[in-house]
Design a protein around this motif. Structure first.
Motif, PDB file in Angstrom:
ATOM      1  N   ARG A 254       0.843  -1.205   0.000  1.00 53.84           N
ATOM      2  CA  ARG A 254       0.000   0.000   0.000  1.00 53.84           C
ATOM      3  C   ARG A 254       0.873   1.249   0.000  1.00 53.84           C
ATOM      4  NH1 ARG A 254      -5.334   0.678   1.288  1.00 53.84           N
ATOM      5  NH2 ARG A 254      -5.489  -1.392   2.243  1.00 53.84           N
ATOM      6  N   GLU A 255       0.508   2.228  -0.810  1.00 52.32           N
ATOM      7  CA  GLU A 255       1.297   3.464  -0.921  1.00 52.32           C
ATOM      8  C   GLU A 255       1.095   4.362   0.300  1.00 52.32           C
ATOM      9  OE1 GLU A 255       1.670   4.719  -5.468  1.00 52.32           O
ATOM     10  OE2 GLU A 255      -0.427   4.541  -4.830  1.00 52.32           O
ATOM     11  N   ILE A 300      -2.103  10.416  -3.562  1.00 46.43           N
ATOM     12  CA  ILE A 300      -2.400   9.056  -3.104  1.00 46.43           C
ATOM     13  C   ILE A 300      -3.591   9.033  -2.161  1.00 46.43           C
ATOM     14  CG2 ILE A 300      -0.011   8.329  -3.406  1.00 46.43           C
ATOM     15  CD1 ILE A 300       0.183   8.201  -0.326  1.00 46.43           C
ATOM     16  N   LYS A 301      -3.855  10.146  -1.456  1.00 42.29           N
ATOM     17  CA  LYS A 301      -5.022  10.170  -0.570  1.00 42.29           C
ATOM     18  C   LYS A 301      -6.316  10.296  -1.376  1.00 42.29           C
ATOM     19  CE  LYS A 301      -4.930  12.219   3.454  1.00 42.29           C
ATOM     20  NZ  LYS A 301      -4.874  11.089   4.409  1.00 42.29           N
ATOM     21  N   ALA A 305      -7.991   3.453  -5.205  1.00 42.44           N
ATOM     22  CA  ALA A 305      -7.273   2.293  -5.732  1.00 42.44           C
ATOM     23  C   ALA A 305      -8.103   1.026  -5.579  1.00 42.44           C
ATOM     24  CB  ALA A 305      -5.941   2.139  -4.996  1.00 42.44           C
ATOM     25  N   ASP A 306      -8.289   0.308  -6.678  1.00 40.14           N
ATOM     26  CA  ASP A 306      -8.932  -1.002  -6.599  1.00 40.14           C
ATOM     27  C   ASP A 306      -8.016  -1.961  -5.838  1.00 40.14           C
ATOM     28  OD1 ASP A 306     -10.955   0.062  -8.134  1.00 40.14           O
ATOM     29  OD2 ASP A 306     -10.188  -0.754 -10.023  1.00 40.14           O
ATOM     30  N   VAL A 410      -5.299  -8.142   2.453  1.00 42.42           N
ATOM     31  CA  VAL A 410      -5.225  -7.386   1.209  1.00 42.42           C
ATOM     32  C   VAL A 410      -4.053  -7.938   0.420  1.00 42.42           C
ATOM     33  CG1 VAL A 410      -4.989  -5.112   0.157  1.00 42.42           C
ATOM     34  CG2 VAL A 410      -6.125  -5.342   2.373  1.00 42.42           C
ATOM     35  N   THR A 411      -4.314  -8.489  -0.732  1.00 42.75           N
ATOM     36  CA  THR A 411      -3.257  -9.156  -1.497  1.00 42.75           C
ATOM     37  C   THR A 411      -2.742  -8.347  -2.669  1.00 42.75           C
ATOM     38  OG1 THR A 411      -4.963 -10.310  -2.777  1.00 42.75           O
ATOM     39  CG2 THR A 411      -4.039 -11.460  -0.860  1.00 42.75           C
ATOM     40  N   TRP A 412      -3.478  -7.304  -3.058  1.00 45.44           N
ATOM     41  CA  TRP A 412      -3.041  -6.471  -4.190  1.00 45.44           C
ATOM     42  C   TRP A 412      -3.701  -5.107  -4.067  1.00 45.44           C
ATOM     43  CZ3 TRP A 412      -6.176  -4.391  -8.168  1.00 45.44           C
ATOM     44  CH2 TRP A 412      -5.478  -3.786  -9.239  1.00 45.44           C
ATOM     45  N   VAL A 413      -2.918  -4.045  -4.309  1.00 43.04           N
ATOM     46  CA  VAL A 413      -3.435  -2.671  -4.309  1.00 43.04           C
ATOM     47  C   VAL A 413      -3.025  -2.025  -5.614  1.00 43.04           C
ATOM     48  CG1 VAL A 413      -3.458  -0.428  -3.164  1.00 43.04           C
ATOM     49  CG2 VAL A 413      -3.239  -2.517  -1.803  1.00 43.04           C
ATOM     50  N   GLU A 414      -3.967  -1.466  -6.327  1.00 40.72           N
ATOM     51  CA  GLU A 414      -3.675  -0.798  -7.598  1.00 40.72           C
ATOM     52  C   GLU A 414      -2.742   0.370  -7.366  1.00 40.72           C
ATOM     53  OE1 GLU A 414      -6.197   1.196 -11.283  1.00 40.72           O
ATOM     54  OE2 GLU A 414      -7.009   1.216  -9.260  1.00 40.72           O
ATOM     55  N   LYS A 415      -1.709   0.509  -8.203  1.00 36.18           N
ATOM     56  CA  LYS A 415      -0.760   1.616  -8.086  1.00 36.18           C
ATOM     57  C   LYS A 415      -1.068   2.670  -9.144  1.00 36.18           C
ATOM     58  CE  LYS A 415       1.532  -0.596  -4.898  1.00 36.18           C
ATOM     59  NZ  LYS A 415       0.648  -1.765  -4.810  1.00 36.18           N
TER      60      LYS A 415
END
Length: 415
Positions: A254-255, A300-301, A305-306, A410-415
């Motif tokens: 996560r960013e 980023i806020k 993000a999916d 959470v296994t993936w966060v869109e960048k």
């Protein structure tokens, strides 16, 4: 009414006002390039048939820096004290590491009043405010004496020189150091940022063991300590690209942006600090650390993000393979009323979110592992248990028995 020509304005100023070269030249500051205002003042006095094209270097008298005079009723003695103001700023920078700076000016009040009177009488065509000239001249002197440069966009420090009567001081506005990174959270017992104790709201009580905190630590606290120490910042703010639940792990990098407030040191070894964080805790790991700017924190806020989730689900009754096939019906747009668990801090409204993909694997007679890829802001736990009908459709209804999420990652966060 036609505006006066350059010559007409010059003639009127010289005839009616006692202006020093700085103040005369400042009335024509937007004409010509590469000249200081005192040089424009000397050109204005020397060239009889003055035009907009007269303000060139070849028209500046020889030994101009020795011939020009400063100090008049419109500027007082501020130009005589440029070295004094410059040294005050340099001294104020002594404790800080910096590469860029900006100078702001609060001129003497009588100088501002005199300037405004001059503008009202002769207009502002071609003029420059005195505080702009002072800022530029002091800035140039600082650049000459220190290995730093003026930056109008993202200066490390802004020095505000207060020249008003009785002040004679410099106020510093120290801009934050901002560090971008990504994190994984491996604990199900810590929030993203520090939470004040619900009972005492941070003041300390028996319930929180006088720490003022609801949880002993957080993602922010696990990350920030070495950065605060090395930068000598007074505090830090943590800007996360969304957040996971306290009891959820995050493996999706996560960013985040860590904002170091009023740092003394800016030359940080980010790789060494990253290594220190990662070796000092088993709760959090950080990646891809780099310096950034305030726009990144806002970006980023605001980004939605999916994400992809992995959930361990337990059911009240055994579920057939045929019933589990119904889970696929949640793919598409769902409607979620604000969950009961967060309604104390979120607006009560219905949100439409899209579920992109789902898959599952049976792990026991009354359990299965669910993978969900969904739009930002989807409440996954409520998608599973239904929140007493507040989420529609929901997996409990589709499989015909109550289902509960017992573990979420959470296994993936869109960048």
């Amino acid at each position: 009414m036609d505006l006066p020509t350059v010559k007409e304005k010059r003639d009127s100023l010289i005839e009616n006002e006692e202006l020093c070269d700085h103040c005369l030249g400042r009335q024509f500051a937007k004409l010509g390039h590469g000249l200081e205002n005192y040089e424009r003042g000397l050109v204005a006095r020397e060239i009889d048939d003055l035009t907009e094209d007269s303000f060139v270097e070849s028209n500046v008298p020889e030994e101009a820096s020795e011939k020009h005079r400063c100090g008049c009723e419109f500027c007082g003695i501020v130009f005589d004290e440029l070295d004094h103001w410059t040294q005050l700023v340099i001294d104020s920078f002594d404790r800080y590491e910096l590469e860029t700076f900006l100078v702001g000016i609060r001129p003497p009040e009588e100088v501002v009043a005199s300037e405004e009177e001059l503008w009202s009488e002769y207009g502002t065509e071609w003029t420059e405010p005195i505080k702009t000239e002072l800022s530029r001249l002091i800035g140039k002197r600082i650049e000459d004496r220190m290995d730093i440069v003026v930056d109008f966009e993202r200066a490390d420090i802004m020095a505000v020189v207060d020249m008003r009567d009785g002040k004679d001081r410099v106020e510093l506005q120290v801009n934050s150091v901002l560090i971008y990174g990504q994190y994984n959270k491996y604990s199900r017992e810590i929030p993203q940022t520090e939470w004040h104790c619900r009972k005492c709201r941070g003041s300390g009580c028996d319930e929180c063991d006088w720490t003022g905190k609801q949880y002993p630590t957080s993602v922010q606290e696990e990350i920030q300590e070495p950065f605060i120490r090395e930068s000598k910042a007074i505090e830090a703010k943590f800007h996360g690209g969304g957040r996971e639940d306290v009891d959820a792990k995050c493996f999706g990098k996560r960013e985040f942006v860590l904002e170091l407030i009023e740092p003394l040191n800016r030359d940080l070894d980010l790789e060494a600090l990253k290594k220190e964080v990662n070796e000092g805790t088993d709760k959090v790991e950080i990646f891809n650390v780099e310096f950034t700017h305030k726009d990144k924190a806002a970006d980023i806020k605001q980004k939605h993000a999916d994400k992809e989730y992995r959930a361990q689900v337990e059911t009240e009754d055994e579920v057939s393979e045929e019933a589990l096939e119904n889970i696929s019906e949640v793919v598409g747009v769902i409607e979620q009323d604000t969950p009961e668990r967060v309604e104390h801090r979120r607006a009560d409204k219905t949100r439409k979110r899209e579920v992109y993909e789902v898959s599952w694997e049976v792990t026991g007679p009354k359990s299965f592992e669910l993978t969900v890829k969904a739009e930002a802001g989807t409440y996954i736990k409520e998608l599973i248990h239904g929140d007493e009908g507040r989420t529609q459709p929901n997996i409990s209804d589709l499989i015909g028995t109550q289902a509960e999420c017992t573990q979420l990652d959470v296994t993936w966060v869109e960048k």
